[in-house]
Design an enzyme around this catalytic site. Structure first.
Site, PDB file in Angstrom:
ATOM      1  N   LYS A  30      45.648  44.335  21.001  1.00 31.37           N
ATOM      2  CA  LYS A  30      46.314  43.156  20.436  1.00 31.37           C
ATOM      3  C   LYS A  30      46.548  42.151  21.555  1.00 31.37           C
ATOM      4  O   LYS A  30      47.019  42.522  22.640  1.00 31.37           O
ATOM      5  CB  LYS A  30      47.645  43.517  19.792  1.00 31.37           C
TER       6      LYS A  30
ATOM      7  N   TYR B  87      43.927  35.071  10.042  1.00 30.50           N
ATOM      8  CA  TYR B  87      45.050  35.387  10.930  1.00 30.50           C
ATOM      9  C   TYR B  87      46.159  34.364  10.712  1.00 30.50           C
ATOM     10  O   TYR B  87      45.908  33.153  10.737  1.00 30.50           O
ATOM     11  CB  TYR B  87      44.565  35.367  12.366  1.00 30.50           C
TER      12      TYR B  87
ATOM     13  N   GLU C   1      44.473  46.046  16.019  1.00 30.60           N
ATOM     14  CA  GLU C   1      43.073  45.902  15.627  1.00 30.60           C
ATOM     15  C   GLU C   1      42.288  47.036  16.282  1.00 30.60           C
ATOM     16  O   GLU C   1      42.569  47.409  17.421  1.00 30.60           O
ATOM     17  CB  GLU C   1      42.560  44.523  16.053  1.00 30.60           C
TER      18      GLU C   1
END
Length: 392
Positions: A342, A177, A299
């Site tokens: 998210k 990330y 996601e």
């Protein structure tokens, strides 16, 4: 009319919230009081435990929205939170960087298979140029760090960093990330649109999405609605400018606008042509990473999902470490039904957004303190358990 069980109201500790809730089998669309009881039970204990000054929560079910506001936008002025209060949404901003790139692709001015050097000649033939824009947008370029290094203060220095960067892995092998990764992705998307990110977001992206109170640069006319965030020392703060801040964590929005955005993600068909295709493209999954599937911005999790899996996908290790990926053989539409989520934080704000298109349900939680992510996930999951029953 549904009856809230006494057991629900008595559950006040976040550690037991998810076990206190019993899934509902039906709900009354006009019963705002019932929905408020569910949200209150999930949110108030979190605010008390983590000393959150204010929170705006919005829920959408079957294209209807409800707003629940708590506390203050400014402790100094005792300004009450409303659905029009502006919060820093932190990394939820990354979903807008994703849409800008897929919108540019829908307009034919960018391809996710392109490489950075096509748009930034100074990066041509560098290690970062081995990654595609898709790799940048999914944090899979090869191990870029979480933050822009402290010594970098301008774009020239940022480009020099990329020119000299050495990857830890081949593109697509690991997900780490990264603000520099999504920052470069969003920056290139804006270049493809012949603009800078802030300008194209505010002149094209937000208007076409119908977001009337969402900004990168909060104008004077909206400053009165801009909440103050509070850090660990309870100092009132707001985000400061930095390289790639606007692409990675710089959007400010309200719960009214964000739940509108969620509803468009639930039903993209209501959007016109290229923007509809852009939003739909952010729902495609590309890499399996532990408990979740990484798409562009969002996601993904097969739904129903357990709380444990949702916590794993939003864990500290997912945030801070390089995790091996399993590239999907072909970009795919999500396995239906799917939960998208998210999280986002700045030094003084914390946010969480999730939605399940097949259930036509979504939740937005915006706070002016960056309280722990597990607490956000547990509270939202508890609300979801009540409003859209989960098959265990």
């Amino acid at each position: 009319m549904l009856t809230i069980l006494p057991k629900l109201i008595s559950c006040t500790a976040i550690a037991v919230i998810s076990s206190c809730f019993v899934p509902l089998t039906s709900w009354a669309a006009d019963d705002a009081a019932q929905i408020r009881a569910i949200v209150d039970t999930a949110v108030r204990p979190v605010m008390a435990e983590y000393d959150v000054p204010g929170m705006a929560v919005a829920v959408t079910i079957n294209n209807q929205s409800w707003f629940f506001n708590y506390g203050v936008a400014s402790r100094e002025n005792a300004t009450a939170i409303s659905e029009n209060t502006l919060f820093e949404i932190g990394s939820v901003s990354k979903t807008f960087a994703a849409i800008l790139a897929t919108y540019a692709q829908a307009q034919g001015v960018l391809s996710l298979d392109d490489h950075p050097g096509k748009y930034l000649p100074q990066l041509k033939n560098s290690a970062i140029d081995q990654a595609s824009l898709l790799h940048l947008g999914t944090y899979c370029a090869g191990g870029l760090p979480l933050q822009v290094p402290d010594e970098i203060s301008n774009m020239q220095q940022m480009m020099a960093y990329f020119q000299n960067w050495k990857p830890d892995a081949a593109p697509g092998a690991v997900r780490r990330y990264s603000n520099p990764s999504i920052g470069l992705f969003g920056h290139i998307a804006a270049l493809a649109m012949k603009s800078d990110f802030a300008s194209v977001a505010e002149s094209v992206l937000f208007p076409q999405l119908g977001l009337q109170h969402t900004y990168v640069r909060v104008p004077d006319s909206a400053q009165a609605n801009y909440a103050w965030g509070y850090n660990k020392a309870n100092k009132a703060i707001r985000v400061t400018p930095d390289v790639f801040d606007v692409e990675a964590y710089g959007v400010k929005s309200s719960s009214a606008d964000m739940i509108h955005f969620v509803r468009e993600n639930i039903e993209p068909a209501q959007l016109a042509g290229p923007m509809r295709r852009a939003v739909e493209a952010t729902h495609v999954g590309y890499f399996e990473v532990g408990a979740m599937v990484q798409g562009l911005g969002w996601e993904q999790y097969p739904y129903p999902v357990t709380l444990e899996r949702l916590l794993e996908g939003n864990s500290q290790s997912m945030l801070m470490e390089a995790n091996p990926t399993r590239p999907l053989r072909a970009p795919r539409e999500p396995v239906k039904p799917t939960l998208f989520n998210k999280t986002g934080s700045t030094a003084g704000f914390g946010s969480y957004v999730l939605f399940v298109p097949e259930k036509k349900i979504g939740i937005v939680m915006l706070a002016n303190r960056s309280y722990p992510i597990p607490a956000r996930v547990k509270a939202a999951y508890a609300i979801l358990q009540q409003l859209a029953p989960i098959v265990r």
